[in-house]
Motif scaffolding. Sequence first.
Motif, mmCIF file in Angstrom:
data_model
loop_
_atom_site.group_PDB
_atom_site.id
_atom_site.type_symbol
_atom_site.label_atom_id
_atom_site.label_comp_id
_atom_site.label_asym_id
_atom_site.label_seq_id
_atom_site.Cartn_x
_atom_site.Cartn_y
_atom_site.Cartn_z
ATOM 1 N N ASP A 103 0.598 -1.163 0.062
ATOM 2 C CA ASP A 103 0.072 0.132 0.017
ATOM 3 C C ASP A 103 0.800 1.367 0.060
ATOM 4 O O ASP A 103 0.614 2.112 -0.793
ATOM 5 C CB ASP A 103 -0.928 0.062 1.432
ATOM 6 C CG ASP A 103 -1.992 -1.153 1.171
ATOM 7 O OD1 ASP A 103 -2.297 -1.684 0.098
ATOM 8 O OD2 ASP A 103 -2.455 -1.526 2.173
ATOM 9 N N MET A 156 -6.618 8.946 -3.145
ATOM 10 C CA MET A 156 -7.712 8.304 -2.601
ATOM 11 C C MET A 156 -8.664 8.221 -3.619
ATOM 12 O O MET A 156 -9.418 7.447 -4.094
ATOM 13 C CB MET A 156 -8.447 8.609 -1.288
ATOM 14 C CG MET A 156 -7.625 8.311 -0.178
ATOM 15 S SD MET A 156 -8.345 8.985 1.261
ATOM 16 C CE MET A 156 -10.049 8.419 1.204
ATOM 17 N N LEU A 188 -7.795 6.101 -6.583
ATOM 18 C CA LEU A 188 -8.052 4.744 -6.299
ATOM 19 C C LEU A 188 -9.456 4.436 -6.564
ATOM 20 O O LEU A 188 -9.819 3.441 -7.289
ATOM 21 C CB LEU A 188 -7.714 4.501 -4.648
ATOM 22 C CG LEU A 188 -6.254 4.517 -4.432
ATOM 23 C CD1 LEU A 188 -6.156 4.129 -2.753
ATOM 24 C CD2 LEU A 188 -5.648 3.339 -5.299
ATOM 25 N N MET A 189 -10.378 5.254 -6.015
ATOM 26 C CA MET A 189 -11.958 5.031 -6.214
ATOM 27 C C MET A 189 -12.213 4.951 -7.745
ATOM 28 O O MET A 189 -12.961 4.225 -8.232
ATOM 29 C CB MET A 189 -12.652 6.099 -5.699
ATOM 30 C CG MET A 189 -12.546 5.967 -3.995
ATOM 31 S SD MET A 189 -13.347 4.771 -3.406
ATOM 32 C CE MET A 189 -14.975 5.192 -3.571
ATOM 33 N N ILE A 212 -11.351 0.580 -7.274
ATOM 34 C CA ILE A 212 -11.079 -0.135 -5.959
ATOM 35 C C ILE A 212 -12.074 0.146 -5.060
ATOM 36 O O ILE A 212 -12.765 1.294 -4.718
ATOM 37 C CB ILE A 212 -9.817 0.275 -5.549
ATOM 38 C CG1 ILE A 212 -8.465 0.181 -6.335
ATOM 39 C CG2 ILE A 212 -9.442 -0.464 -4.252
ATOM 40 C CD1 ILE A 212 -7.356 0.491 -6.070
ATOM 41 N N SER A 224 -11.376 -1.406 0.520
ATOM 42 C CA SER A 224 -9.988 -1.520 0.098
ATOM 43 C C SER A 224 -9.186 -0.299 0.352
ATOM 44 O O SER A 224 -8.016 -0.123 0.639
ATOM 45 C CB SER A 224 -9.454 -2.279 -1.116
ATOM 46 O OG SER A 224 -10.201 -3.427 -1.372
ATOM 47 N N VAL A 225 -9.895 0.530 -0.255
ATOM 48 C CA VAL A 225 -9.051 2.074 -0.046
ATOM 49 C C VAL A 225 -9.010 2.374 1.449
ATOM 50 O O VAL A 225 -7.983 2.905 1.999
ATOM 51 C CB VAL A 225 -10.298 3.038 -0.665
ATOM 52 C CG1 VAL A 225 -9.809 4.462 -0.349
ATOM 53 C CG2 VAL A 225 -10.383 2.783 -2.255
ATOM 54 N N ASN A 226 -9.900 2.128 2.266
ATOM 55 C CA ASN A 226 -9.809 2.455 3.693
ATOM 56 C C ASN A 226 -8.564 1.930 4.461
ATOM 57 O O ASN A 226 -8.005 2.384 5.043
ATOM 58 C CB ASN A 226 -10.960 1.943 4.769
ATOM 59 C CG ASN A 226 -12.149 3.242 4.324
ATOM 60 O OD1 ASN A 226 -11.808 4.305 4.264
ATOM 61 N ND2 ASN A 226 -13.327 2.783 4.160
ATOM 62 N N LYS A 272 -6.017 0.804 2.568
ATOM 63 C CA LYS A 272 -4.789 1.592 2.046
ATOM 64 C C LYS A 272 -4.443 2.671 2.955
ATOM 65 O O LYS A 272 -3.349 2.993 3.206
ATOM 66 C CB LYS A 272 -4.981 1.728 0.659
ATOM 67 C CG LYS A 272 -4.743 0.406 -0.178
ATOM 68 C CD LYS A 272 -5.008 0.871 -1.761
ATOM 69 C CE LYS A 272 -5.116 -0.526 -2.576
ATOM 70 N NZ LYS A 272 -4.048 -1.310 -2.690
ATOM 71 N N GLY A 287 -11.635 8.232 5.249
ATOM 72 C CA GLY A 287 -11.971 7.330 4.068
ATOM 73 C C GLY A 287 -13.430 7.247 3.462
ATOM 74 O O GLY A 287 -14.554 7.747 4.437
#
Length: 296
Positions: free
Chosen positions: A27, A56, A59-60, A64, A68-70, A72, A99
């Motif tokens: 990450d 972030m 990533l979204m 993702i 999973s973002v949270n 990371k 997040g």
Amino acid sequence: MWKEKFIQYLRVEKNYSSHTEISYLDDLTQFEDFITEGNSTFDPTRIDSDDIRVWMSHLMEQGIKPRSVNRKLSAVKSFFRYLKKKGVIIQNPAEAVTGPKVAKKLPSFVNDPEMTKVIDDPLGYSDDFRGHRDRFLVELLYLTGMRRAELIALKDTDIDFGACTLRVTGKRNKQRIIPFSNSTKEKLKEYIAARDADIENKSPFLFVKEDGDPLYPKLVYNVIHNHLNSIPTLAKKSPHVLRHSFATEMLNNGAEINAVKELLGHSSLASTEVYTHVTFEELKKAYQYAHPRAKK
């Protein structure tokens, strides 16, 4: 440099598992690559909150999922907390970053009548040591709410027959005591007697294979999955389902949530509260099914 020192800190001082170390390293590497675009050296002292929020969003946009973002983001937050602790930075740029919201997913569980059928199924288990072991393995996971890794690590010396308790070693080597009934005590003694009579290669572990070696995660998963297959409506059929089932039945039958928290080995009450949502959903289903005006 600081990234490697941080991973070493997780290993030595925080006693994190190798799996967690790898996840954090992956990450943080993704975060660094995004910030530098592969063209410069990563400088944590020049990162601000907006940099993290833009990452972030990226990533979204890549599809993702929020969970999973949270995860990371948690790695990045831990990294900057470490840097602040070491005096590398004065302000933590990740501290104020939140997040994306994650929709709560209720855990799969099996009710007690269904579990009784699984455990007592006369055709579900062979008559040899393996069958005896598998039946008791399924039952003990359901009776105690232990994690799969905790069950695999159980040793004979963790059993106190006088006090009817098990000493379980959970995440980060945190130990807890789980009580068991007199009925379970007799089943434990029966299983150990059968194991010692059939297995020549003696082992300190409670659950072993036919050659005396300890169990491994995939074997335990296969045992649970195969026996839960008899419940076609069950969405998931993993060992963790039995942990969910244990917690749900405890709360449904009047156990205090703090007691369930301690039995499960949760560090936070928030982890246990998900099971109160499960029990409430069951109440709603019962109401909607039984009340004559509930469907109107």
